[in-house]
Enzyme design. Structure first.
Site, PDB file in Angstrom:
ATOM      1  CE1 TYR A  46      50.462  12.484  80.060  1.00  0.00           C
ATOM      2  CE2 TYR A  46      48.202  11.703  79.796  1.00  0.00           C
ATOM      3  CZ  TYR A  46      49.526  11.467  80.121  1.00  0.00           C
ATOM      4  OH  TYR A  46      49.932  10.222  80.504  1.00  0.00           O
ATOM      5  CE  LYS A 101      71.486  23.821 101.041  1.00  0.00           C
ATOM      6  NZ  LYS A 101      72.484  24.202 102.046  1.00  0.00           N
ATOM      7  CD  GLU A 143      72.539  20.685 102.412  1.00  0.00           C
ATOM      8  OE1 GLU A 143      72.676  21.381 103.433  1.00  0.00           O
ATOM      9  OE2 GLU A 143      72.953  21.040 101.302  1.00  0.00           O
ATOM     10  CG  ASP A 144      72.621  18.066 106.078  1.00  0.00           C
ATOM     11  OD1 ASP A 144      73.574  18.873 106.052  1.00  0.00           O
ATOM     12  OD2 ASP A 144      71.484  18.376 106.452  1.00  0.00           O
ATOM     13  CG  ASP A 169      76.683  19.897 104.227  1.00  0.00           C
ATOM     14  OD1 ASP A 169      75.976  20.755 104.766  1.00  0.00           O
ATOM     15  OD2 ASP A 169      76.240  18.814 103.825  1.00  0.00           O
ATOM     16  CB  ALA A 202      89.949  17.470 109.751  1.00  0.00           C
ATOM     17  CB  ALA A 204      82.191  18.028 104.552  1.00  0.00           C
ATOM     18  CB  ALA A 205      82.638  22.699 106.751  1.00  0.00           C
ATOM     19  CG  ASN A 294      74.448  27.561 114.244  1.00  0.00           C
ATOM     20  OD1 ASN A 294      74.251  28.412 115.111  1.00  0.00           O
ATOM     21  ND2 ASN A 294      74.525  27.846 112.952  1.00  0.00           N
ATOM     22  CG  ASN A 324      76.576  26.923 103.805  1.00  0.00           C
ATOM     23  OD1 ASN A 324      77.374  27.583 104.473  1.00  0.00           O
ATOM     24  ND2 ASN A 324      76.767  25.640 103.566  1.00  0.00           N
TER      25      ASN A 324
END
Length: 397
Positions: A46, A101, A143-144, A169, A202, A204-205, A294, A324
């Site tokens: 510091y 994640k 994500e998500d 995703d 149809a 994102a994935a 899932n 993933n």
């Protein structure tokens, strides 16, 4: 019914209780990489020593990658609108997933990651927030975030930032699926160019898988949403679906998912729901079924094995798990290792090829994709992604 919360005194023998016990206090923490034991250490870590480093970075901004955590740290960003199979549960409720994640980034890729749950859902708000945070990070893992907003958010961030931005995703799922499909074709003596695939979902994935399969040379692929096959003749398509309609379905199929499955070589499920067995029975002999919803696959493996030569799911308790975690740690590790400015389509294909290659000499119908715990996976993907970045001129090291 509200989820039961355990107390400190409850047993962790019950699996549900064990989950809560594991999560108590969170799954991660921040640790120092240098000691601060005395005044000398303090003066280096510091003030006053840190001022020299700050001044050097101010004069040469690229030094931030050498003298801070930035070069190996990813922001895991969500708005909590499409969390696992739970849907729009909000930012606070998404944090256990984002923490999970982050620890996977570290364990499998050696990449530091920080979970960031945002209390906003508008495209412009999310983009502006991430852009303002970006100086602290070497990459951004989205994500998500619900479709179709996720597509525009990723696109705008890729345009505005000079660090890797990756919506897992979409692309993580696409990379692992493509790798598994390459190996399924190989183990059955076929070529991917001879296959006709049907994707249920149809979002994102589904969109990302379709695009990657086209890039990989699939014979044909049709994407289905709740109203059936996404084709250019439909008048209800969003911009994203119109784009995918123009890119796919070369054979001009229309109608329902069941109609599209008739004679198909590949089923890829990223939608949930249940596909009737009578529809599965119309698929081509020796077909491949990747039912990845899932916790309940669109086609249960017991049913799928009656008709398919290769079966994959998203679950860890069946062979050929499309997970993933096989992709994103190595992808970011590779991109960060060469300080890539972005993650290109070529880098994603390189990741898929490397992933498929890990088990190329061990292929069986029960093993077309490695286990997430195969220690060869992340290094192979890392090397391939770094090499692709260099080949495309995207590397800065």
């Amino acid at each position: 019914m509200a989820a039961e919360i355990i107390t400190e005194t409850q047993s962790t023998d019950d699996p549900v209780d064990a989950v809560f016990a594991l999560h108590r206090g969170g799954k991660m923490e921040i640790r120092a990489t240098v000691p601060v034991r005395d005044a000398d250490d303090l003066s280096l870590a510091y003030t006053p020593g840190v001022a020299r480093v700050c001044t050097a970075i101010a004069e040469q901004p690229a030094l931030v990658n050498d003298y801070t955590w930035k070069a190996n740290t990813v922001a895991v960003v969500t708005d909590g609108t499409a969390v696992l199979g739970l849907g729009d549960i909000g930012p606070e409720a998404s944090l256990p997933v984002m923490e999970g994640k982050a620890i996977l980034f570290k364990q499998f890729g050696g990449v530091d990651a920080v979970p960031i749950a945002l209390a906003c859902t508008e495209v412009d708000e999310i983009v502006e927030t991430v852009v303002r945070m970006a100086p602290s990070f070497g990459g951004v893992n989205l994500e998500d975030i619900a479709a179709p907003r996720c597509f525009e958010i990723e696109k705008q961030l890729q345009e505005r930032l000079d660090i890797p931005v990756f919506h897992d995703d979409q692309h993580g799922t696409a990379i692992v699926t493509t790798a598994a499909l390459w190996n399924a074709a190989k183990v059955t003596g076929r070529e991917i160019g001879d296959l006709r695939a049907v994707i249920s979902g149809a979002g994102a994935a589904g969109i990302a898988i379709a695009k990657m399969l086209v890039a990989a040379g699939i014979g044909d692929v049709a994407v289905c949403d709740r109203r059936g096959v996404v084709h250019e003749g439909r008048g209800d398509l969003t911009d994203v679906k119109a784009e995918i309609a123009a890119l796919t379905n070369r054979t001009g199929r229309k109608g329902s998912l069941a109609d599209a499955l008739n004679g198909a070589d590949v089923f890829i499920g990223v939608s949930g729901g249940t596909v009737p067995e009578e529809a599965v029975a119309t698929m081509a002999p020796g077909c491949f079924i990747f039912a990845m919803a899932n916790p309940t696959p669109e086609i249960h493996p017991e049913v799928a094995h009656r008709y398919a030569a290769v079966v994959a799911t998203g679950r860890s308790d069946f062979p050929n798990q499309i997970n993933n975690v096989l992709a994103f740690p190595g992808i970011f590790a590779g991109a960060l290792s060469v300080r890539a400015s972005r993650i290109s389509e070529g880098m994603k294909l390189a990741a898929a090829k490397a992933l498929a290659g890990v088990v190329a000499d061990e292929l069986t119908a029960q093993k077309v994709i490695p286990s997430p715990f195969d220690e060869r996976v992340a290094p192979a993907v890392t090397r391939a992604v770094a090499a692709a970045a260099k080949a495309e001129g995207l590397a800065r090291l």
